[in-house]
Design an enzyme around this catalytic site. Structure first.
Site: not given
Length: 503
Positions: A116-117, A192, A221-222, A250, A252, A391
């Protein structure tokens, strides 16, 4: 274990003789020492002892990533393209072959994590992207909470929701989740890492102080998920609560809902890590893919591909699937890897330019790359419906339209649509930002019978517009097209002077 060493940008040019290697090796030591000094300086700008300790730990993780980057850059080893094979039948399992769940008790061992970043800057947003209203006045987060609440109440289980935020979205997210206080969902958030951007020329950090402006920092990054969930104590907390499995996606991706068949498969196959992949289309040519590298299953991202093989990578012939970033992870195995074995994910070098024109680099990692660290890690080839990311505003139009309805927070394809495929929608630059998008559609058109829509230029849609077949609307420079209320466009090309051409 063979490693895939990603290419950096132009820094990772081909080796040009031994003097080049000696120079690289020599400068590696100097760059590492300079960076270490700068990091010490940054840490010393923090006065509060507890904050300083946490920041120091974070900077040590960054420094380790940075020294790995320097080392790989000096060695300059490319992926051996000839060793890459398409994954075997045991490395990717078709979703249709999975057995039905035998009982729902396993759900009590599950937690759901949403990455959720993201800020949604590409869509003109300033806050957390997950706060965008996407369907029936509900945001990404609303839909997720609704799904998990329904899962918990229907099955009488307790699946908690974990949100991994970034320094860009943390405050926003904490404010938003207050409204879920009375829902049947336990929500935990953790932040994070925050790493300093690096000047490309000097390889020194951009920020001068720990509290320097946000623009000097980045979330890495994730792939940072594993480090962050471990350091934050959330991993231990989940294990203490009896949780064994984590479903990551993700925030989204509106198709990423809990699937009990996949959970059952994870238990039956004793896989420590599952990656959901789906068949590649032309729209997905840049997505990471699973490969067989010397008998081991790996994630290959486009940033790791030598320039002469980029077209091969994009080809659907050799690489038929791509990573949806829906991941299933065994929590005890994750703890073992983090504490005993260490996790080294391939570094992705993301070149950026600062507002004042300085080239910088961000060292990032991908969560899916962790598959190589887990026993019996493999892919599950899932239906496309499990990958519905938003996106762009073109994606948003599709989600908001009558193609989908909502059931307990989950998107359901409209039964009235004759084809299982969804329409291709391409909105031009005038629709790029969310504010423009909202202004240009008085109401979302009916598109249940649409195959393809392309809109470019200064175009406005009235109320109750219906689009069918292939519709192309092109407003030339200096012209504006208003599609009137109640208009039906079927297989039409509408051009700048309002000529209608039947297709």
């Amino acid at each position: 274990m063979a490693t895939l060493v990603p290419r950096a940008d132009s820094l990772n040019a081909r080796v040009r003789g031994s003097s080049h290697i000696d120079f690289k090796t020599a400068t590696t030591g100097v760059a590492a020492k300079s960076m270490r000094n700068e990091i010490s300086r940054l840490v010393n700008t923090v006065e509060d002892p507890a904050t300083k300790r946490a920041f120091d730990t974070e900077m040590q993780s960054f420094f380790y990533l940075f020294t790995r980057y320097l080392s790989e850059r000096a060695k300059n080893v490319d992926i051996d393209w000839d060793r890459i094979k398409s994954p075997g039948g045991d490395q990717i399992v078709p979703y249709d072959s999975l057995s039905q769940p035998r009982n729902n008790g396993h759900l009590n061992k599950l937690a759901v994590l949403k990455v959720n970043g993201g800020l949604g800057t590409s869509m003109g947003m300033t806050g957390a992207k997950s706060a965008l209203e996407v369907k029936d006045d509900m945001t990404f987060l609303d839909l997720t909470v609704r799904q998990i609440e329904h899962l918990n109440m229907t099955n009488r289980v307790n699946v908690p929701l974990i949100l991994m935020t970034s320094f860009n979205t943390h405050e926003d997210t904490l404010r938003i989740i207050k409204k879920y206080a009375n829902q049947q969902v336990q929500i935990t958030t953790f932040n994070q890492s925050r790493y300093p951007r690096i000047y490309k020329e000097t390889l020194l950090p951009c920020p001068k102080r720990a509290d320097d402006d946000k623009k000097h920092w980045y979330p890495p990054g994730h792939g940072d998920l594993y480090n962050a969930i471990h350091q934050s104590g959330v991993l231990d907390q989940l294990i203490a609560e009896g949780k064994e499995y984590l479903f990551v996606s993700n925030s989204d991706n509106l198709g990423a809902v809990v699937d009990e068949k996949i959970l059952q498969h994870m238990i039956d196959s004793q896989a420590e890590f599952l990656m959901e992949v789906t068949d590649k289309t032309k729209a997905d040519i840049k997505g990471g893919t699973l490969i067989d590298y010397e008998g081991s299953v790996r994630l290959l991202e486009i940033a790791q591909v030598p320039s002469e093989h980029v077209e091969d990578f994009k080809s659907i012939r050799k690489f038929k699937i791509f990573n949806t970033n829906n991941l299933w992870i065994n929590l005890r195995a994750l703890k073992r890897v983090m504490e005993n074995e260490g996790m080294e994910l391939e570094i992705i070098v993301n070149p950026k330019t600062t507002d004042d024109g300085h080239p910088v680099i961000q060292l990032e990692t991908a969560a899916g790359a962790a598959i190589k660290h887990f026993k019996n890690g493999h892919g599950v080839n899932v239906p496309r419906s499990r990958f519905l990311p938003v996106k762009s505003c073109s994606d948003l139009l599709l989600i908001k339209s009558d193609i989908y309805s909502l059931r307990h927070g989950q998107l359901i394809l409209n039964e009235s649509r004759m084809f299982e495929t969804i329409p291709v929608i391409k909105l031009g630059d005038h629709f790029k930002k969310i504010q423009q998008f909202q202004k240009r559609f008085k109401k979302i058109p009916k598109i249940i019978e649409l195959d393809h829509l392309t809109v470019t230029g200064d175009v406005y849609f009235g109320r109750n517009v219906t689009l069918r077949g292939t519709v192309i609307v092109v407003a030339n420079e200096g012209q504006r097209i208003d599609i009137p209320d109640g208009c039906i466009l079927e297989n039409r090309l509408l051009s700048g002077n309002l000529n209608m051409i039947e297709l």
